[in-house]
Design a protein around this motif. Sequence first.
Motif, PDB file in Angstrom:
ATOM      1  N   ARG A 153       0.809  -1.214   0.000  1.00  0.00           N
ATOM      2  CA  ARG A 153       0.000   0.000   0.000  1.00  0.00           C
ATOM      3  C   ARG A 153       0.842   1.264   0.000  1.00  0.00           C
ATOM      4  O   ARG A 153       0.464   2.280  -0.532  1.00  0.00           O
ATOM      5  N   TYR A 154       2.004   1.233   0.593  1.00  0.00           N
ATOM      6  CA  TYR A 154       2.837   2.417   0.754  1.00  0.00           C
ATOM      7  C   TYR A 154       3.656   2.751  -0.476  1.00  0.00           C
ATOM      8  O   TYR A 154       4.292   3.766  -0.525  1.00  0.00           O
ATOM      9  N   GLY A 155       3.666   1.903  -1.449  1.00  0.00           N
ATOM     10  CA  GLY A 155       4.481   2.125  -2.630  1.00  0.00           C
ATOM     11  C   GLY A 155       5.365   0.922  -2.872  1.00  0.00           C
ATOM     12  O   GLY A 155       5.141  -0.149  -2.328  1.00  0.00           O
ATOM     13  N   VAL A 156       6.339   1.115  -3.667  1.00  0.00           N
ATOM     14  CA  VAL A 156       7.250   0.034  -4.042  1.00  0.00           C
ATOM     15  C   VAL A 156       8.321  -0.122  -2.967  1.00  0.00           C
ATOM     16  O   VAL A 156       8.867   0.862  -2.495  1.00  0.00           O
ATOM     17  N   VAL A 157       8.618  -1.352  -2.609  1.00  0.00           N
ATOM     18  CA  VAL A 157       9.706  -1.621  -1.676  1.00  0.00           C
ATOM     19  C   VAL A 157      10.762  -2.392  -2.438  1.00  0.00           C
ATOM     20  O   VAL A 157      10.500  -3.477  -2.954  1.00  0.00           O
ATOM     21  N   GLU A 158      11.951  -1.820  -2.553  1.00  0.00           N
ATOM     22  CA  GLU A 158      13.024  -2.484  -3.280  1.00  0.00           C
ATOM     23  C   GLU A 158      13.445  -3.766  -2.575  1.00  0.00           C
ATOM     24  O   GLU A 158      13.240  -3.935  -1.375  1.00  0.00           O
ATOM     25  N   GLU A 159      14.064  -4.650  -3.328  1.00  0.00           N
ATOM     26  CA  GLU A 159      14.462  -5.962  -2.822  1.00  0.00           C
ATOM     27  C   GLU A 159      15.312  -5.863  -1.561  1.00  0.00           C
ATOM     28  O   GLU A 159      15.099  -6.600  -0.601  1.00  0.00           O
ATOM     29  N   LEU A 160      16.253  -4.924  -1.514  1.00  0.00           N
ATOM     30  CA  LEU A 160      17.103  -4.760  -0.333  1.00  0.00           C
ATOM     31  C   LEU A 160      16.259  -4.437   0.893  1.00  0.00           C
ATOM     32  O   LEU A 160      16.464  -5.008   1.967  1.00  0.00           O
TER      33      LEU A 160
ATOM     34  N   MET B  15       2.949  10.249   4.086  1.00  0.00           N
ATOM     35  CA  MET B  15       1.979  11.328   4.261  1.00  0.00           C
ATOM     36  C   MET B  15       2.572  12.700   3.916  1.00  0.00           C
ATOM     37  O   MET B  15       1.869  13.579   3.451  1.00  0.00           O
ATOM     38  N   ASP B  16       3.873  12.886   4.172  1.00  0.00           N
ATOM     39  CA  ASP B  16       4.519  14.167   3.880  1.00  0.00           C
ATOM     40  C   ASP B  16       5.980  13.924   3.478  1.00  0.00           C
ATOM     41  O   ASP B  16       6.897  14.217   4.245  1.00  0.00           O
ATOM     42  N   PRO B  17       6.213  13.391   2.283  1.00  0.00           N
ATOM     43  CA  PRO B  17       7.580  13.015   1.906  1.00  0.00           C
ATOM     44  C   PRO B  17       8.543  14.189   1.806  1.00  0.00           C
ATOM     45  O   PRO B  17       9.745  14.018   1.984  1.00  0.00           O
ATOM     46  N   GLN B  18       8.049  15.383   1.554  1.00  0.00           N
ATOM     47  CA  GLN B  18       8.931  16.550   1.413  1.00  0.00           C
ATOM     48  C   GLN B  18       9.408  17.085   2.761  1.00  0.00           C
ATOM     49  O   GLN B  18      10.291  17.937   2.814  1.00  0.00           O
ATOM     50  N   ALA B  19       8.857  16.605   3.862  1.00  0.00           N
ATOM     51  CA  ALA B  19       9.234  17.093   5.190  1.00  0.00           C
ATOM     52  C   ALA B  19      10.585  16.575   5.648  1.00  0.00           C
ATOM     53  O   ALA B  19      11.146  17.082   6.602  1.00  0.00           O
ATOM     54  N   TRP B  20      11.126  15.589   4.947  1.00  0.00           N
ATOM     55  CA  TRP B  20      12.378  14.962   5.348  1.00  0.00           C
ATOM     56  C   TRP B  20      13.518  15.444   4.458  1.00  0.00           C
ATOM     57  O   TRP B  20      13.289  15.845   3.327  1.00  0.00           O
ATOM     58  N   PRO B  21      14.757  15.379   4.928  1.00  0.00           N
ATOM     59  CA  PRO B  21      15.879  15.938   4.154  1.00  0.00           C
ATOM     60  C   PRO B  21      16.168  15.177   2.865  1.00  0.00           C
ATOM     61  O   PRO B  21      16.083  13.952   2.820  1.00  0.00           O
ATOM     62  N   ASP B  22      16.498  15.945   1.847  1.00  0.00           N
ATOM     63  CA  ASP B  22      16.932  15.391   0.562  1.00  0.00           C
ATOM     64  C   ASP B  22      18.415  15.092   0.698  1.00  0.00           C
ATOM     65  O   ASP B  22      19.198  15.963   1.054  1.00  0.00           O
ATOM     66  N   VAL B  23      18.807  13.857   0.433  1.00  0.00           N
ATOM     67  CA  VAL B  23      20.199  13.447   0.652  1.00  0.00           C
ATOM     68  C   VAL B  23      20.881  12.981  -0.633  1.00  0.00           C
ATOM     69  O   VAL B  23      21.882  12.283  -0.582  1.00  0.00           O
ATOM     70  N   ARG B  24      20.347  13.396  -1.769  1.00  0.00           N
ATOM     71  CA  ARG B  24      20.940  12.946  -3.032  1.00  0.00           C
ATOM     72  C   ARG B  24      22.363  13.478  -3.195  1.00  0.00           C
ATOM     73  O   ARG B  24      22.715  14.532  -2.670  1.00  0.00           O
ATOM     74  N   ASP B  25      23.158  12.721  -3.894  1.00  0.00           N
ATOM     75  CA  ASP B  25      24.517  13.145  -4.214  1.00  0.00           C
ATOM     76  C   ASP B  25      24.450  14.319  -5.182  1.00  0.00           C
ATOM     77  O   ASP B  25      23.544  14.396  -6.013  1.00  0.00           O
ATOM     78  N   PRO B  26      25.428  15.241  -5.106  1.00  0.00           N
ATOM     79  CA  PRO B  26      25.438  16.354  -6.070  1.00  0.00           C
ATOM     80  C   PRO B  26      25.432  15.819  -7.502  1.00  0.00           C
ATOM     81  O   PRO B  26      26.169  14.899  -7.834  1.00  0.00           O
ATOM     82  N   GLY B  27      24.570  16.363  -8.315  1.00  0.00           N
ATOM     83  CA  GLY B  27      24.486  15.950  -9.704  1.00  0.00           C
ATOM     84  C   GLY B  27      23.518  14.812  -9.970  1.00  0.00           C
ATOM     85  O   GLY B  27      23.222  14.502 -11.114  1.00  0.00           O
ATOM     86  N   SER B  28      23.012  14.182  -8.913  1.00  0.00           N
ATOM     87  CA  SER B  28      22.078  13.074  -9.096  1.00  0.00           C
ATOM     88  C   SER B  28      20.696  13.599  -9.468  1.00  0.00           C
ATOM     89  O   SER B  28      20.269  14.649  -9.003  1.00  0.00           O
ATOM     90  N   VAL B  29      20.001  12.867 -10.296  1.00  0.00           N
ATOM     91  CA  VAL B  29      18.647  13.275 -10.671  1.00  0.00           C
ATOM     92  C   VAL B  29      17.597  12.601  -9.791  1.00  0.00           C
ATOM     93  O   VAL B  29      16.443  12.990  -9.810  1.00  0.00           O
ATOM     94  N   GLU B  30      17.982  11.579  -9.030  1.00  0.00           N
ATOM     95  CA  GLU B  30      17.036  10.896  -8.144  1.00  0.00           C
ATOM     96  C   GLU B  30      16.824  11.702  -6.877  1.00  0.00           C
ATOM     97  O   GLU B  30      17.778  12.126  -6.230  1.00  0.00           O
ATOM     98  N   GLU B  31      15.577  11.906  -6.505  1.00  0.00           N
ATOM     99  CA  GLU B  31      15.246  12.623  -5.277  1.00  0.00           C
ATOM    100  C   GLU B  31      15.185  11.608  -4.143  1.00  0.00           C
ATOM    101  O   GLU B  31      14.166  10.980  -3.897  1.00  0.00           O
TER     102      GLU B  31
END
Length: 80
Positions: free
Chosen positions: A2-9, A35-51
């Motif tokens: 229900r919460y979305g996709v959970v990767e194999e790891l 419920m509020d995914p934007q409330a938590w820190p974005d930790v992507r590596d510089p230059g990464s396109v994945e949020e």
Amino acid sequence: MRYGVVEELAVEVMAQLPSDEARWEVMALVDVARMDPQAWPDVRDPGSVEEIREAFGRRCWIQYMPHAGAIEVRDIGWAG
């Protein structure tokens, strides 16, 4: 899930948690992050396109990517 996709790891880590209480705590954190995914820190590596974001509970943390109305859990940590 229900919460979305959970990767194999993340699925493997959930299976290795020490108790039902630990799994419940992680799932509660997943629900809060969903419920509020934007409330938590974005930790992507510089230059990464994945949020990539991280959310923290009392004894656990999750790393996830927000998607329209859901989150994709990438990794789970447990310190309990």
